[in-house]
Design a protein around this motif. Structure first.
Motif, PDB file in Angstrom:
ATOM      1  N   SER A 173      44.316  68.865  60.336  1.00 32.87           N
ATOM      2  CA  SER A 173      44.514  69.436  59.003  1.00 32.87           C
ATOM      3  C   SER A 173      44.038  68.496  57.905  1.00 32.87           C
ATOM      4  CB  SER A 173      46.002  69.758  58.787  1.00 32.87           C
ATOM      5  OG  SER A 173      46.754  68.582  58.573  1.00 32.87           O
ATOM      6  N   LYS A 174      43.959  67.212  58.217  1.00 35.58           N
ATOM      7  CA  LYS A 174      43.579  66.225  57.210  1.00 35.58           C
ATOM      8  C   LYS A 174      42.092  65.890  57.236  1.00 35.58           C
ATOM      9  CE  LYS A 174      47.845  65.947  55.962  1.00 35.58           C
ATOM     10  NZ  LYS A 174      48.287  66.563  54.686  1.00 35.58           N
ATOM     11  N   GLY A 211      56.369  71.222  58.723  1.00 32.62           N
ATOM     12  CA  GLY A 211      55.911  71.566  57.392  1.00 32.62           C
ATOM     13  C   GLY A 211      57.001  72.207  56.557  1.00 32.62           C
ATOM     14  N   ALA A 212      57.779  73.091  57.173  1.00 28.79           N
ATOM     15  CA  ALA A 212      58.874  73.743  56.455  1.00 28.79           C
ATOM     16  C   ALA A 212      59.930  72.734  56.025  1.00 28.79           C
ATOM     17  CB  ALA A 212      59.504  74.817  57.340  1.00 28.79           C
ATOM     18  N   ALA A 213      60.082  71.658  56.796  1.00 25.97           N
ATOM     19  CA  ALA A 213      61.054  70.620  56.457  1.00 25.97           C
ATOM     20  C   ALA A 213      60.582  69.720  55.327  1.00 25.97           C
ATOM     21  CB  ALA A 213      61.355  69.778  57.690  1.00 25.97           C
ATOM     22  N   GLY A 214      59.336  69.895  54.891  1.00 22.46           N
ATOM     23  CA  GLY A 214      58.840  69.137  53.753  1.00 22.46           C
ATOM     24  C   GLY A 214      57.897  68.006  54.083  1.00 22.46           C
ATOM     25  N   LEU A 215      57.536  67.858  55.347  1.00 20.61           N
ATOM     26  CA  LEU A 215      56.583  66.806  55.703  1.00 20.61           C
ATOM     27  C   LEU A 215      55.166  67.254  55.349  1.00 20.61           C
ATOM     28  CD1 LEU A 215      58.001  65.633  59.139  1.00 20.61           C
ATOM     29  CD2 LEU A 215      58.327  64.609  56.890  1.00 20.61           C
ATOM     30  N   THR A 220      48.418  69.188  51.518  1.00 20.30           N
ATOM     31  CA  THR A 220      49.726  68.624  51.188  1.00 20.30           C
ATOM     32  C   THR A 220      49.615  67.097  51.189  1.00 20.30           C
ATOM     33  OG1 THR A 220      50.384  68.635  53.526  1.00 20.30           O
ATOM     34  CG2 THR A 220      50.966  70.561  52.200  1.00 20.30           C
ATOM     35  N   PRO A 221      50.329  66.437  50.290  1.00 21.24           N
ATOM     36  CA  PRO A 221      51.335  66.957  49.359  1.00 21.24           C
ATOM     37  C   PRO A 221      50.769  67.422  48.012  1.00 21.24           C
ATOM     38  CG  PRO A 221      51.328  64.580  49.266  1.00 21.24           C
ATOM     39  CD  PRO A 221      50.304  64.966  50.318  1.00 21.24           C
ATOM     40  N   GLU A 222      49.447  67.343  47.826  1.00 19.33           N
ATOM     41  CA  GLU A 222      48.876  67.636  46.513  1.00 19.33           C
ATOM     42  C   GLU A 222      49.213  69.041  46.029  1.00 19.33           C
ATOM     43  OE1 GLU A 222      46.540  64.641  48.764  1.00 19.33           O
ATOM     44  OE2 GLU A 222      47.110  66.730  49.158  1.00 19.33           O
ATOM     45  N   SER A 234      58.096  76.230  49.841  1.00 18.67           N
ATOM     46  CA  SER A 234      57.381  76.713  48.661  1.00 18.67           C
ATOM     47  C   SER A 234      55.883  76.748  48.905  1.00 18.67           C
ATOM     48  CB  SER A 234      57.697  75.845  47.448  1.00 18.67           C
ATOM     49  OG  SER A 234      57.285  74.506  47.663  1.00 18.67           O
ATOM     50  N   TYR A 235      55.375  75.787  49.663  1.00 15.58           N
ATOM     51  CA  TYR A 235      53.954  75.788  50.037  1.00 15.58           C
ATOM     52  C   TYR A 235      53.679  76.901  51.048  1.00 15.58           C
ATOM     53  CZ  TYR A 235      49.547  74.183  52.087  1.00 15.58           C
ATOM     54  OH  TYR A 235      48.258  74.119  52.558  1.00 15.58           O
TER      55      TYR A 235
END
Length: 203
Positions: free
Chosen positions: A41-42, A82-86, A92-94, A100-101
């Motif tokens: 993904s990166k 991802g749902a947990a905010g990582l 992400t994180p931009e 919310s993403y």
């Protein structure tokens, strides 16, 4: 196309039989798959008309190599992180984090990852990844699911014409290349694994 009874259903089962330490095997393969998805993904590949990541290619390959059950577990674990905010997703994180993403413009594509993992994994369990023609059909179906669900979600936000213009058409060339790569790679790997097994038996 059913797989031969004497041949393990997917590449992971062929290389690491499930009977050997089953829960350790599931944990290790899941962690490896999630790390590959995050890395993919990166990676941003310059392309026309838009840069692309290797996410969808990695989803297809993980699903094909792991089969339906483990493929879904791995992609599901990736989505859960991802749902947990990582910051495991592209952008992400931009562009935001967490739920919310995931409910934003890219939410349909992320849901498509899990659906494609189920479909491609199920086809791989039936041996579709071992021949060029069926591998190509399976990879095409997987990409179609991802793009189709992505387009549906984006359509709800910007309308179907605009969603088609910005969320489908620009990605078709790159996704076609990914389909071709996966289609050629999987049967090749099966052939190499088969030859290696044959040499071990002869030895």
């Amino acid at each position: 196309m059913p797989a031969a009874a004497s041949v393990p259903a997917c590449l992971a089962s062929r290389l690491w039989p499930a009977a050997a330490r089953p829960w350790w095997r599931t944990l290790v393969l899941t962690v490896v798959g999630v790390l590959l998805l995050v890395a993919a993904s990166k990676v941003r590949v310059p392309a026309w008309p838009v840069p692309v990541t290797l996410q969808t290619l990695c989803v297809l390959l993980v699903a094909a190599c792991y089969g339906c059950r483990l493929g879904m577990v791995t992609v599901g674990a990736y989505l859960a992180l991802g749902a947990a905010g990582l910051p495991v997703f592209a952008g992400t994180p931009e562009r935001g984090l967490g739920l919310s993403y995931m409910i934003g413009p890219t939410g349909g594509y992320l849901a498509g990852f899990l659906a494609a993992a189920a479909l491609v994994g199920a086809l791989a369990d039936r041996g579709w990844d071992r021949r060029l023609f069926t591998a190509g059909l399976g990879m095409t179906a997987g990409i179609a699911v991802i793009i189709g669900l992505g387009w549906l979600r984006l359509s709800a936000l910007v309308g179907w014409e605009r969603a088609l213009e910005v969320g489908v058409v620009p990605f078709v060339p790159a996704e076609a290349v990914k389909i071709a790569l996966a289609t050629c790679l999987l049967p090749l790997v099966w052939t190499l694994v088969g030859r290696a097994s044959g040499r071990r038996r002869q030895g």
